[in-house]
Write an enzyme that holds these catalytic residues in place. Structure first.
Site, PDB file in Angstrom:
ATOM      1  N   ASN A  57       0.827  -2.601   5.360  1.00 26.41           N
ATOM      2  CA  ASN A  57       0.092  -1.340   5.436  1.00 26.41           C
ATOM      3  C   ASN A  57      -1.151  -1.321   4.546  1.00 26.41           C
ATOM      4  O   ASN A  57      -2.086  -0.567   4.815  1.00 26.41           O
ATOM      5  CB  ASN A  57       1.023  -0.188   5.048  1.00 26.41           C
ATOM      6  CG  ASN A  57       0.275   1.106   4.825  1.00 26.41           C
ATOM      7  OD1 ASN A  57      -0.159   1.762   5.763  1.00 26.41           O
ATOM      8  ND2 ASN A  57       0.097   1.482   3.554  1.00 26.41           N
ATOM      9  N   THR A  66      -2.274   1.300  -9.681  1.00 21.84           N
ATOM     10  CA  THR A  66      -1.536   2.427  -9.095  1.00 21.84           C
ATOM     11  C   THR A  66      -0.093   2.484  -9.588  1.00 21.84           C
ATOM     12  O   THR A  66       0.727   3.196  -8.998  1.00 21.84           O
ATOM     13  CB  THR A  66      -1.522   2.332  -7.555  1.00 21.84           C
ATOM     14  OG1 THR A  66      -0.733   1.200  -7.152  1.00 21.84           O
ATOM     15  CG2 THR A  66      -2.926   2.181  -6.995  1.00 21.84           C
ATOM     16  N   SER A  73      -5.001  -0.167  13.980  1.00 22.49           N
ATOM     17  CA  SER A  73      -5.772   1.071  14.123  1.00 22.49           C
ATOM     18  C   SER A  73      -6.328   1.158  15.534  1.00 22.49           C
ATOM     19  O   SER A  73      -6.613   0.130  16.167  1.00 22.49           O
ATOM     20  CB  SER A  73      -6.931   1.099  13.124  1.00 22.49           C
ATOM     21  OG  SER A  73      -7.797   2.194  13.385  1.00 22.49           O
ATOM     22  N   LYS A 112      -8.763  -4.951  11.990  1.00 22.72           N
ATOM     23  CA  LYS A 112      -7.619  -4.391  12.710  1.00 22.72           C
ATOM     24  C   LYS A 112      -7.415  -5.064  14.065  1.00 22.72           C
ATOM     25  O   LYS A 112      -6.276  -5.229  14.517  1.00 22.72           O
ATOM     26  CB  LYS A 112      -7.791  -2.882  12.874  1.00 22.72           C
ATOM     27  CG  LYS A 112      -7.782  -2.117  11.549  1.00 22.72           C
ATOM     28  CD  LYS A 112      -6.490  -2.346  10.756  1.00 22.72           C
ATOM     29  CE  LYS A 112      -6.440  -1.520   9.497  1.00 22.72           C
ATOM     30  NZ  LYS A 112      -5.167  -1.679   8.748  1.00 22.72           N
ATOM     31  N   THR A 147     -12.947  -5.014  13.045  1.00 23.06           N
ATOM     32  CA  THR A 147     -12.676  -6.447  13.187  1.00 23.06           C
ATOM     33  C   THR A 147     -11.368  -6.830  12.528  1.00 23.06           C
ATOM     34  O   THR A 147     -10.561  -7.583  13.082  1.00 23.06           O
ATOM     35  CB  THR A 147     -13.825  -7.270  12.582  1.00 23.06           C
ATOM     36  OG1 THR A 147     -15.037  -6.971  13.274  1.00 23.06           O
ATOM     37  CG2 THR A 147     -13.551  -8.765  12.692  1.00 23.06           C
ATOM     38  N   ASN A 156      -1.554  -7.573  -5.505  1.00 26.34           N
ATOM     39  CA  ASN A 156      -2.980  -7.570  -5.178  1.00 26.34           C
ATOM     40  C   ASN A 156      -3.153  -8.415  -3.922  1.00 26.34           C
ATOM     41  O   ASN A 156      -2.978  -9.631  -3.959  1.00 26.34           O
ATOM     42  CB  ASN A 156      -3.787  -8.153  -6.337  1.00 26.34           C
ATOM     43  CG  ASN A 156      -5.291  -8.064  -6.102  1.00 26.34           C
ATOM     44  OD1 ASN A 156      -5.749  -7.942  -4.963  1.00 26.34           O
ATOM     45  ND2 ASN A 156      -6.066  -8.141  -7.169  1.00 26.34           N
ATOM     46  N   TYR A 161     -14.006  -3.019   9.406  1.00 27.13           N
ATOM     47  CA  TYR A 161     -12.662  -2.449   9.550  1.00 27.13           C
ATOM     48  C   TYR A 161     -12.114  -2.703  10.956  1.00 27.13           C
ATOM     49  O   TYR A 161     -10.958  -3.123  11.125  1.00 27.13           O
ATOM     50  CB  TYR A 161     -12.713  -0.950   9.258  1.00 27.13           C
ATOM     51  CG  TYR A 161     -11.365  -0.278   9.201  1.00 27.13           C
ATOM     52  CD1 TYR A 161     -10.538  -0.421   8.083  1.00 27.13           C
ATOM     53  CD2 TYR A 161     -10.909   0.521  10.243  1.00 27.13           C
ATOM     54  CE1 TYR A 161      -9.302   0.210   8.015  1.00 27.13           C
ATOM     55  CE2 TYR A 161      -9.676   1.157  10.190  1.00 27.13           C
ATOM     56  CZ  TYR A 161      -8.879   0.994   9.073  1.00 27.13           C
ATOM     57  OH  TYR A 161      -7.650   1.613   9.016  1.00 27.13           O
ATOM     58  N   GLY A 164       0.817  -1.216   0.000  1.00 28.53           N
ATOM     59  CA  GLY A 164       0.000   0.000   0.000  1.00 28.53           C
ATOM     60  C   GLY A 164       0.844   1.257   0.000  1.00 28.53           C
ATOM     61  O   GLY A 164       0.521   2.239   0.665  1.00 28.53           O
ATOM     62  N   ILE A 221      -5.583  10.135  11.652  1.00 31.42           N
ATOM     63  CA  ILE A 221      -4.428  10.628  10.907  1.00 31.42           C
ATOM     64  C   ILE A 221      -4.903  11.440   9.707  1.00 31.42           C
ATOM     65  O   ILE A 221      -5.829  11.040   8.993  1.00 31.42           O
ATOM     66  CB  ILE A 221      -3.540   9.460  10.433  1.00 31.42           C
ATOM     67  CG1 ILE A 221      -3.164   8.553  11.609  1.00 31.42           C
ATOM     68  CG2 ILE A 221      -2.299   9.995   9.726  1.00 31.42           C
ATOM     69  CD1 ILE A 221      -2.371   9.220  12.718  1.00 31.42           C
TER      70      ILE A 221
END
Length: 250
Positions: free
Chosen positions: A92, A41, A144, A161, A159, A65, A157, A13, A190
């Protein structure tokens, strides 16, 4: 201190946001940084790599991926083949699909768990062999604060983390005998492109919850990650380092 000369790091990432800043920071400490992200990307990855090189650092990129096991394995194998080793993994890569639990669709839940948690597991499993062989490694998972405290509208999300923190502790125990540490960094709120879209009112509400009175920066996270990758952090493993301005004090 915190010198990483001679180390090869893979950051997932890394095309933008926190991952990009981590990649730049590790390169600044002397590491050869391999930036990984989705094929879509690639242009962003090329820019990050070019910027690091222009600043005197060493960088490369791989397409990865996190939803595909073979893609993750290929990225790790390519890194080792090109650079002779892989010493540092930064898990990340992550996605969000926020929605109240009663409204969330199963595929929205699955996508977030598959990228954020299973993807990190796949990458960790893939790097374990080269790290065990060289008897040195640093694995840092970007968790997080919501994985520690929960958050309405983020059942998937939070769960993922929270699971990442559990994975961190287990990997730390399994790989410790080979001088491999595994730790997590748990960012609070952040300032990133993801939070830029929030209204001023929402940002103000968030800031009021933070004793230090400001949102964090990607640099705050990168500094913590760099420390955990260093020789100086060699006796720290299985820890979750909160970088949240005092918002949550576990």
């Amino acid at each position: 201190m915190f010198e990483l000369i001679g180390k090869v790091a893979l950051v997932t990432g890394a095309s933008q946001g926190i991952g990009e800043v981590i990649a730049r920071k590790l390169a600044g400490m002397g590491a050869m940084v391999v930036c990984g992200s989705l094929p879509s990307t690639e242009g962003d990855l090329q820019k990050v790599v070019a910027d690091i090189k222009a600043g005197g650092g060493s960088a490369d990129y791989v397409l990865i991926n996190m939803l595909e096991a073979e893609s993750v394995k290929s990225a790790v194998n390519t890194t080792v083949e090109r650079h002779g080793a892989l010493h540092i993994l930064i898990n990340n890569a992550g996605v969000t699909k926020d929605k109240l639990m009663i409204q969330m669709k199963e595929d929205e839940y699955d996508l977030v768990l598959d990228v954020n948690l299973k993807g990190a597991w796949l990458a960790t499993q893939a790097v374990a062999k080269p790290m065990m062989k060289q008897r040195w490694g640093r694995i840092v998972n970007i968790a997080s604060v919501v994985g520690q405290m929960g958050n309405a509208g983020q059942s998937n999300y939070a769960t993922s983390k929270a699971g990442l923190i559990g994975l961190t502790k287990t990997v730390a125990r399994e790989l410790a005998s080979r001088n491999i540490t595994c730790n997590a960094v748990a960012p609070g709120y952040i300032a990133t492109p993801m939070t830029d879209v929030l209204s001023d009112e929402v940002k103000e509400a968030f800031t009021k919850q933070i004793p230090l009175g400001r949102m964090g920066t990607p640099e705050d996270i990168a500094n913590a990650v760099t420390f955990l990758c260093s020789e100086e952090a060699g006796y720290i493993s299985g820890a979750t380092l909160p970088v949240n301005g005092g918002m949550l004090m576990p």
